[in-house]
Scaffold this motif. Sequence first.
Motif, PDB file in Angstrom:
ATOM      1  N   VAL A  50       0.839  -1.198   0.000  1.00  0.00           N
ATOM      2  CA  VAL A  50       0.000   0.000   0.000  1.00  0.00           C
ATOM      3  C   VAL A  50       0.876   1.251   0.000  1.00  0.00           C
ATOM      4  O   VAL A  50       1.825   1.360   0.776  1.00  0.00           O
ATOM      5  N   HIS A  51       0.542   2.177  -0.897  1.00  0.00           N
ATOM      6  CA  HIS A  51       1.253   3.454  -0.965  1.00  0.00           C
ATOM      7  C   HIS A  51       0.433   4.595  -0.371  1.00  0.00           C
ATOM      8  O   HIS A  51       0.975   5.438   0.351  1.00  0.00           O
ATOM      9  N   LEU A  52      -0.868   4.637  -0.676  1.00  0.00           N
ATOM     10  CA  LEU A  52      -1.699   5.771  -0.255  1.00  0.00           C
ATOM     11  C   LEU A  52      -3.115   5.303   0.055  1.00  0.00           C
ATOM     12  O   LEU A  52      -3.723   4.581  -0.731  1.00  0.00           O
ATOM     13  N   PHE A  53      -3.609   5.757   1.185  1.00  0.00           N
ATOM     14  CA  PHE A  53      -4.991   5.532   1.604  1.00  0.00           C
ATOM     15  C   PHE A  53      -5.687   6.886   1.640  1.00  0.00           C
ATOM     16  O   PHE A  53      -5.161   7.842   2.223  1.00  0.00           O
ATOM     17  N   ARG A  54      -6.852   6.973   0.995  1.00  0.00           N
ATOM     18  CA  ARG A  54      -7.609   8.229   1.016  1.00  0.00           C
ATOM     19  C   ARG A  54      -9.077   7.925   1.261  1.00  0.00           C
ATOM     20  O   ARG A  54      -9.641   7.007   0.659  1.00  0.00           O
ATOM     21  N   THR A  55      -9.691   8.670   2.148  1.00  0.00           N
ATOM     22  CA  THR A  55     -11.110   8.457   2.396  1.00  0.00           C
ATOM     23  C   THR A  55     -11.811   9.769   2.715  1.00  0.00           C
ATOM     24  O   THR A  55     -11.198  10.683   3.279  1.00  0.00           O
ATOM     25  N   SER A  56     -13.078   9.862   2.312  1.00  0.00           N
ATOM     26  CA  SER A  56     -13.905  11.029   2.585  1.00  0.00           C
ATOM     27  C   SER A  56     -15.167  10.591   3.313  1.00  0.00           C
ATOM     28  O   SER A  56     -15.757   9.562   2.975  1.00  0.00           O
ATOM     29  N   LEU A  57     -15.550  11.371   4.304  1.00  0.00           N
ATOM     30  CA  LEU A  57     -16.827  11.172   4.991  1.00  0.00           C
ATOM     31  C   LEU A  57     -17.452  12.552   5.165  1.00  0.00           C
ATOM     32  O   LEU A  57     -16.889  13.427   5.830  1.00  0.00           O
ATOM     33  N   ARG A  58     -18.610  12.754   4.519  1.00  0.00           N
ATOM     34  CA  ARG A  58     -19.229  14.077   4.500  1.00  0.00           C
ATOM     35  C   ARG A  58     -20.736  13.947   4.733  1.00  0.00           C
ATOM     36  O   ARG A  58     -21.413  13.218   4.002  1.00  0.00           O
ATOM     37  N   ASP A  59     -21.215  14.638   5.730  1.00  0.00           N
ATOM     38  CA  ASP A  59     -22.654  14.719   5.977  1.00  0.00           C
ATOM     39  C   ASP A  59     -23.255  15.841   5.145  1.00  0.00           C
ATOM     40  O   ASP A  59     -22.584  16.829   4.822  1.00  0.00           O
ATOM     41  N   MET A  60     -24.531  15.709   4.841  1.00  0.00           N
ATOM     42  CA  MET A  60     -25.218  16.741   4.068  1.00  0.00           C
ATOM     43  C   MET A  60     -25.404  18.011   4.895  1.00  0.00           C
ATOM     44  O   MET A  60     -25.102  19.119   4.446  1.00  0.00           O
ATOM     45  N   THR A  61     -25.892  17.832   6.126  1.00  0.00           N
ATOM     46  CA  THR A  61     -26.096  18.963   7.041  1.00  0.00           C
ATOM     47  C   THR A  61     -25.626  18.556   8.431  1.00  0.00           C
ATOM     48  O   THR A  61     -25.720  17.377   8.805  1.00  0.00           O
ATOM     49  N   PRO A  62     -25.140  19.491   9.221  1.00  0.00           N
ATOM     50  CA  PRO A  62     -24.624  19.139  10.549  1.00  0.00           C
ATOM     51  C   PRO A  62     -25.738  18.863  11.545  1.00  0.00           C
ATOM     52  O   PRO A  62     -26.843  19.403  11.423  1.00  0.00           O
ATOM     53  N   PRO A  63     -25.464  18.003  12.531  1.00  0.00           N
ATOM     54  CA  PRO A  63     -26.415  17.839  13.628  1.00  0.00           C
ATOM     55  C   PRO A  63     -26.528  19.137  14.419  1.00  0.00           C
ATOM     56  O   PRO A  63     -25.714  20.054  14.275  1.00  0.00           O
ATOM     57  N   LYS A  64     -27.524  19.209  15.268  1.00  0.00           N
ATOM     58  CA  LYS A  64     -27.685  20.381  16.115  1.00  0.00           C
ATOM     59  C   LYS A  64     -26.561  20.459  17.135  1.00  0.00           C
ATOM     60  O   LYS A  64     -26.007  19.453  17.559  1.00  0.00           O
ATOM     61  N   ALA A  65     -26.240  21.692  17.521  1.00  0.00           N
ATOM     62  CA  ALA A  65     -25.151  21.905  18.474  1.00  0.00           C
ATOM     63  C   ALA A  65     -25.415  21.181  19.796  1.00  0.00           C
ATOM     64  O   ALA A  65     -24.471  20.759  20.475  1.00  0.00           O
ATOM     65  N   GLU A  66     -26.686  21.002  20.156  1.00  0.00           N
ATOM     66  CA  GLU A  66     -27.020  20.297  21.401  1.00  0.00           C
ATOM     67  C   GLU A  66     -26.519  18.861  21.369  1.00  0.00           C
ATOM     68  O   GLU A  66     -26.020  18.329  22.360  1.00  0.00           O
ATOM     69  N   PHE A  67     -26.643  18.215  20.198  1.00  0.00           N
ATOM     70  CA  PHE A  67     -26.119  16.857  20.056  1.00  0.00           C
ATOM     71  C   PHE A  67     -24.599  16.871  20.071  1.00  0.00           C
ATOM     72  O   PHE A  67     -23.960  16.061  20.745  1.00  0.00           O
ATOM     73  N   LEU A  68     -24.020  17.784  19.322  1.00  0.00           N
ATOM     74  CA  LEU A  68     -22.561  17.815  19.200  1.00  0.00           C
ATOM     75  C   LEU A  68     -21.893  18.050  20.544  1.00  0.00           C
ATOM     76  O   LEU A  68     -20.793  17.549  20.796  1.00  0.00           O
ATOM     77  N   GLY A  69     -22.544  18.798  21.415  1.00  0.00           N
ATOM     78  CA  GLY A  69     -21.958  19.095  22.719  1.00  0.00           C
ATOM     79  C   GLY A  69     -21.698  17.859  23.553  1.00  0.00           C
ATOM     80  O   GLY A  69     -20.801  17.864  24.415  1.00  0.00           O
ATOM     81  N   GLY A  70     -22.443  16.792  23.326  1.00  0.00           N
ATOM     82  CA  GLY A  70     -22.239  15.555  24.077  1.00  0.00           C
ATOM     83  C   GLY A  70     -21.696  14.421  23.249  1.00  0.00           C
ATOM     84  O   GLY A  70     -21.696  13.266  23.689  1.00  0.00           O
ATOM     85  N   GLY A 104      -1.930   0.871  -4.433  1.00  0.00           N
ATOM     86  CA  GLY A 104      -0.890  -0.079  -4.090  1.00  0.00           C
ATOM     87  C   GLY A 104       0.084  -0.285  -5.227  1.00  0.00           C
ATOM     88  O   GLY A 104      -0.053   0.288  -6.305  1.00  0.00           O
ATOM     89  N   SER A 105       1.067  -1.149  -5.001  1.00  0.00           N
ATOM     90  CA  SER A 105       2.103  -1.390  -6.005  1.00  0.00           C
ATOM     91  C   SER A 105       1.586  -2.254  -7.157  1.00  0.00           C
ATOM     92  O   SER A 105       2.169  -2.240  -8.251  1.00  0.00           O
ATOM     93  N   ARG A 106       0.486  -2.983  -6.938  1.00  0.00           N
ATOM     94  CA  ARG A 106      -0.052  -3.849  -7.993  1.00  0.00           C
ATOM     95  C   ARG A 106      -1.392  -3.365  -8.538  1.00  0.00           C
ATOM     96  O   ARG A 106      -1.763  -3.710  -9.659  1.00  0.00           O
ATOM     97  N   ALA A 107      -2.126  -2.626  -7.736  1.00  0.00           N
ATOM     98  CA  ALA A 107      -3.472  -2.221  -8.148  1.00  0.00           C
ATOM     99  C   ALA A 107      -3.934  -1.045  -7.292  1.00  0.00           C
ATOM    100  O   ALA A 107      -3.286  -0.674  -6.308  1.00  0.00           O
ATOM    101  N   THR A 108      -5.040  -0.469  -7.684  1.00  0.00           N
ATOM    102  CA  THR A 108      -5.727   0.561  -6.895  1.00  0.00           C
ATOM    103  C   THR A 108      -7.184   0.145  -6.765  1.00  0.00           C
ATOM    104  O   THR A 108      -7.793  -0.318  -7.731  1.00  0.00           O
ATOM    105  N   VAL A 109      -7.737   0.283  -5.567  1.00  0.00           N
ATOM    106  CA  VAL A 109      -9.150  -0.005  -5.365  1.00  0.00           C
ATOM    107  C   VAL A 109      -9.852   1.294  -4.987  1.00  0.00           C
ATOM    108  O   VAL A 109      -9.326   2.088  -4.203  1.00  0.00           O
ATOM    109  N   ARG A 110     -10.996   1.516  -5.591  1.00  0.00           N
ATOM    110  CA  ARG A 110     -11.763   2.725  -5.316  1.00  0.00           C
ATOM    111  C   ARG A 110     -13.204   2.338  -4.993  1.00  0.00           C
ATOM    112  O   ARG A 110     -13.842   1.612  -5.749  1.00  0.00           O
TER     113      ARG A 110
END
Length: 350
Positions: free
Chosen positions: A147-167, A246-252
């Motif tokens: 393996v040479h490089l690992f890349r990942t994205s995780l994105r929500d559409m809209t944020p939870p309310k601050a009340e949830f985030l606080g805990g 990776g050195s032999r392949a890439t998986v996406r």
Amino acid sequence: MHRQLRTALVGLGRMGRIHAGNLAGRCPSAQLACVVDASPEAARRVAEELGVRWTTSYEDVLADGAVDAVAIATPTGSHAELSVQAAKAGKHVFCEKPLSLDRQAAVDTIEAVRATGVAFQVGFHRRFDPDWAAAAARMHAGELGQVHLFRTSLRDMTPPKAEFLGGSGGFFVDMTIHDLDTARWMVGEIVEVTAQGAVLTDPAIAEIGDLDTAVVLLRFENGALGVIDNSRAAGYGYECSTEVMGSRATVRIDNPHHRNYEWRTPGWSSRDLVRDFEQRYPYAYAEELEAFARCALQGTPPAVGGEDALAAFDLARAADLSWREGRTVRLTPLRTADGVRYETAVPDGR
């Protein structure tokens, strides 16, 4: 008919309702025995919908010999205590992540549950998604090469309310922890974490000391590099995608569309996008509970247990420390008979 694991679902928030529906009809090795919630109205409503009994008493469930296991989807602050109580009552335990926002409490929970001998699985659902599982299996078989490089994205559409985030334990413990677990599972242990973060959408998030956008750079023990990008407010929809070179392949693994058709008009084409994790992971959420039931019935170790949850938590805390102090955090993976634990300079209470 083959034996099914009679499971009580505890906590009927959004995640709990997803699990209850899966246990009621999508897991061949599991059976929804009852639902439990502090709100009698919520418990009654879900129980009537799914045709099972309900209660507000966790103690009654633990004393019930007709219940083999519990699936815990309550607020994080109760995970550790409920897990230990269930294990001591002889019930197998599935628990949503994280085990606790306090590291020592998480360690104590892992050790207390292990001493009882019951099955203990933690809810890192991505390991059970068909796409990720197939990619990881081929990687672990050596098809990708080094393996040479690992890349990942995780994105929500809209944020939870601050009340949830606080805990929630903060951005990295609540959100990035899934990417960190995926990184360990697919590539290997991590020795450096460097994080940058910002608040770009809602000032209320900054007021509670949290983030809505972050980038995390990883260095793996095997020399590979990793990049994680996370957003709570992507706007266009929910996205979770991963690429490993990776050195032999890439998986996406790309973000799938909700429906399998494309709408074309002159000079334009469009396809719909998933809006949230529930639409993205219907198979993963069912399969993680099916896998839990199988390991409990067969006496085999779970695919993702308490030590994995602790390792991902330690990496998330390292990312948080890196962001707050503006420095790279170095870690040492310590291999034990029970799994890998990270030695890091993150102070207790962080």
